[in-house]
Write a protein that holds these residues in place. Sequence first.
Motif, PDB file in Angstrom:
ATOM      1  N   LYS A   1      18.633 -73.406  50.627  1.00  0.00           N
ATOM      2  CA  LYS A   1      19.325 -74.522  50.767  1.00  0.00           C
ATOM      3  C   LYS A   1      20.224 -74.741  52.013  1.00  0.00           C
ATOM      4  O   LYS A   1      20.528 -75.785  52.421  1.00  0.00           O
ATOM      5  N   ALA A   2      20.775 -73.499  52.404  1.00  0.00           N
ATOM      6  CA  ALA A   2      21.568 -73.397  53.205  1.00  0.00           C
ATOM      7  C   ALA A   2      21.102 -73.891  54.769  1.00  0.00           C
ATOM      8  O   ALA A   2      19.907 -73.698  55.146  1.00  0.00           O
ATOM      9  N   GLY A   3      21.944 -74.562  55.620  1.00  0.00           N
ATOM     10  CA  GLY A   3      21.447 -75.088  56.759  1.00  0.00           C
ATOM     11  C   GLY A   3      20.521 -76.143  56.555  1.00  0.00           C
ATOM     12  O   GLY A   3      20.174 -76.675  55.464  1.00  0.00           O
ATOM     13  N   ASN A   4      20.018 -76.786  57.723  1.00  0.00           N
ATOM     14  CA  ASN A   4      19.109 -77.829  57.930  1.00  0.00           C
ATOM     15  C   ASN A   4      18.470 -77.762  58.966  1.00  0.00           C
ATOM     16  O   ASN A   4      18.662 -77.253  60.200  1.00  0.00           O
ATOM     17  N   GLY A   5      17.326 -78.452  59.141  1.00  0.00           N
ATOM     18  CA  GLY A   5      16.369 -78.457  60.139  1.00  0.00           C
ATOM     19  C   GLY A   5      16.225 -79.849  61.013  1.00  0.00           C
ATOM     20  O   GLY A   5      16.924 -80.853  60.705  1.00  0.00           O
ATOM     21  N   GLY A   6      16.143 -79.948  62.138  1.00  0.00           N
ATOM     22  CA  GLY A   6      15.787 -81.039  62.984  1.00  0.00           C
ATOM     23  C   GLY A   6      16.927 -81.056  64.021  1.00  0.00           C
ATOM     24  O   GLY A   6      16.949 -81.988  64.842  1.00  0.00           O
ATOM     25  N   TYR A   7      17.833 -80.567  64.151  1.00  0.00           N
ATOM     26  CA  TYR A   7      19.082 -80.756  65.077  1.00  0.00           C
ATOM     27  C   TYR A   7      19.895 -79.307  65.103  1.00  0.00           C
ATOM     28  O   TYR A   7      19.919 -78.539  64.292  1.00  0.00           O
ATOM     29  N   ASP A   8      20.769 -79.465  66.164  1.00  0.00           N
ATOM     30  CA  ASP A   8      21.471 -78.161  66.448  1.00  0.00           C
ATOM     31  C   ASP A   8      22.852 -78.701  66.757  1.00  0.00           C
ATOM     32  O   ASP A   8      23.226 -79.657  67.675  1.00  0.00           O
ATOM     33  N   VAL A   9      24.024 -78.267  66.063  1.00  0.00           N
ATOM     34  CA  VAL A   9      25.399 -78.773  66.267  1.00  0.00           C
ATOM     35  C   VAL A   9      25.857 -78.313  67.399  1.00  0.00           C
ATOM     36  O   VAL A   9      25.805 -76.967  67.515  1.00  0.00           O
TER      37      VAL A   9
ATOM     38  N   PRO B   1      11.700 -86.771  59.003  1.00  0.00           N
ATOM     39  CA  PRO B   1      12.782 -86.120  58.199  1.00  0.00           C
ATOM     40  C   PRO B   1      12.959 -84.780  58.598  1.00  0.00           C
ATOM     41  O   PRO B   1      12.082 -83.998  58.898  1.00  0.00           O
ATOM     42  N   GLY B   2      14.293 -84.131  59.120  1.00  0.00           N
ATOM     43  CA  GLY B   2      14.735 -82.956  59.139  1.00  0.00           C
ATOM     44  C   GLY B   2      14.575 -82.075  58.039  1.00  0.00           C
ATOM     45  O   GLY B   2      14.523 -82.715  56.949  1.00  0.00           O
ATOM     46  N   GLY B   3      14.453 -80.817  58.112  1.00  0.00           N
ATOM     47  CA  GLY B   3      14.280 -80.153  57.120  1.00  0.00           C
ATOM     48  C   GLY B   3      15.660 -79.974  56.193  1.00  0.00           C
ATOM     49  O   GLY B   3      16.585 -79.626  56.687  1.00  0.00           O
ATOM     50  N   SER B   4      15.635 -79.708  54.639  1.00  0.00           N
ATOM     51  CA  SER B   4      16.721 -79.586  53.974  1.00  0.00           C
ATOM     52  C   SER B   4      16.887 -78.153  53.757  1.00  0.00           C
ATOM     53  O   SER B   4      16.429 -77.758  52.696  1.00  0.00           O
ATOM     54  N   GLY B   5      17.460 -77.393  54.579  1.00  0.00           N
ATOM     55  CA  GLY B   5      17.488 -75.999  54.413  1.00  0.00           C
ATOM     56  C   GLY B   5      16.745 -75.352  55.551  1.00  0.00           C
ATOM     57  O   GLY B   5      15.745 -76.068  55.992  1.00  0.00           O
ATOM     58  N   VAL B   6      17.003 -74.115  56.033  1.00  0.00           N
ATOM     59  CA  VAL B   6      16.128 -73.451  56.952  1.00  0.00           C
ATOM     60  C   VAL B   6      15.611 -72.089  56.494  1.00  0.00           C
ATOM     61  O   VAL B   6      15.016 -71.271  57.191  1.00  0.00           O
ATOM     62  N   ARG B   7      15.471 -72.261  55.061  1.00  0.00           N
ATOM     63  CA  ARG B   7      14.407 -71.214  54.310  1.00  0.00           C
ATOM     64  C   ARG B   7      15.271 -69.850  54.574  1.00  0.00           C
ATOM     65  O   ARG B   7      14.413 -69.059  54.857  1.00  0.00           O
ATOM     66  N   ASP B   8      16.682 -69.715  54.502  1.00  0.00           N
ATOM     67  CA  ASP B   8      16.879 -68.434  54.451  1.00  0.00           C
ATOM     68  C   ASP B   8      16.451 -67.624  53.330  1.00  0.00           C
ATOM     69  O   ASP B   8      16.375 -68.154  52.226  1.00  0.00           O
ATOM     70  N   PRO B   9      16.209 -66.364  53.721  1.00  0.00           N
ATOM     71  CA  PRO B   9      15.810 -65.748  52.151  1.00  0.00           C
ATOM     72  C   PRO B   9      16.365 -65.529  51.298  1.00  0.00           C
ATOM     73  O   PRO B   9      15.975 -65.349  49.924  1.00  0.00           O
ATOM     74  N   TYR B  10      18.014 -65.661  51.313  1.00  0.00           N
ATOM     75  CA  TYR B  10      18.610 -65.479  50.007  1.00  0.00           C
ATOM     76  C   TYR B  10      19.612 -67.089  49.688  1.00  0.00           C
ATOM     77  O   TYR B  10      19.820 -67.096  48.560  1.00  0.00           O
TER      78      TYR B  10
END
Length: 462
Positions: A42-50, A30-39
């Motif tokens: 949960k924003a964004g997601n891992g594993g793909y690029d739109v 599974p791609g990540g749920s969130g890109v670990r933005d410091p603030y």
Amino acid sequence: MSRSVRRAPAVAVLLVLALTACDGGVRGTPGGSGVRDPYFPKAGNGGYDVGHYDLTLDYTPATRHLTGTAVITARATQDLSAFDLDLAGLHVDSVTVEGRPALFARAGQELTVRPHDDLSEGETFRTTVRYSGTPRTLTDPDGSKEGWLPTADGALGLGEPVGSMAWFPGNDHPSDKASYDLTVTVPQGLQAVSNGELADRSTKGGRTTYHWHTAEPMASYLATVAIGHFDITRTTGPHGLPILTAVDPTQAKARAKVLAQLPGIIKWEELNFGPYPFSSTGAVVDRPGDAGYALETQNRPVFPADQFETGTLVHELAHQWYGDSVTPKSWQDMWLNEGFATYAEWLWQEDHGGDSAQQTFMDLYKGDNEAIWAYPPAKPSSAAHISDSPVYQRGAMVLQKIRQKVGDDTFYDIIQGWAATHRHGSASTADFTAYVERKAPDKDFTGIWKDWLYGDAKPAHP
């Protein structure tokens, strides 16, 4: 109970079974749920690029009902068994991946999608999400409102920092930019204004459809739609640049003088910042109070009429270079947006009979506004403070310190080169400091970075 989670329990069981299967040829993870933005972790997601969003919306202001279809074209950046999209509220009616029904589950803002077949790294795939309901107005950590804002005659879709997920599913983080097609159907007599250029308009059965196309990459937080009654004007600016403005009819007369300055501001900003980075420009001016702030939505910023004045117009148009074209890699890099746009206001004053940027700098340094020194511009204290004065004023002070250090010729080479080098991309504070050091290798910036950019307290000397 939110309508958006009605299907979740049964589907979630199936999805967990699918994701945890040991056999059966499951290749991806599974791609990540969130890109670990410091603030906003949960924003964004891992594993793909739109690469592209094709959004079709139908909205009726009287009932506040939205029906939407999002067709999202993306490339897998790993072998994927599942991936997440950001979507707050709304009911998901169906999801397909490459035309085949996909399992999906909801948990907060996460819409987890399990495609029928695993996706291979490098594979381009198309996801279609059909959804409906009453879109939410979200409250930011600082108390401001974003997402879907109902107005007296329509609505505003505003996305900074994470409000776009209130009206369409996507990878809602500034590090993933894409082109957009936005088709909006509204009751006849209303207009729908968005980013980019109007590609088509048609009326049928008492409803009018507007199709807007944004070819240049755009972060999701910069996408907008303004629905309501507008006086729409088309003019041209420097070198024939198309300008489209949409102004609430009740505000048109009072805002005409400031609007008339828009072509001249673009010309002045091109002289200072380099070629305008997009294929059109303009502004959306709605009624006072429809939003609590102006926002640099791509191509045409949005303004509540009570904040539509020359300095704010200079600020939001400067963002087209700094923030829209060169977008922060994370929300910790917010000063690269706001410090630059604030400094644009200082330069405008300097060039138009006001205080010099150095005088503005000194007034702030000697003044009694202690909030400026609350935290360093490159490291806000929390998500609630990414839009506070250190990011704006002290961020601009960093740029003035660089100008002091290198002189005007090199300084303008730096700010123009920065915009050109990262045009239509994303960049971090570390990218910026490294760029400055490369452009002026004979200068020592250690003190500026330590005291002004990352320092916790007011520097001892201006």
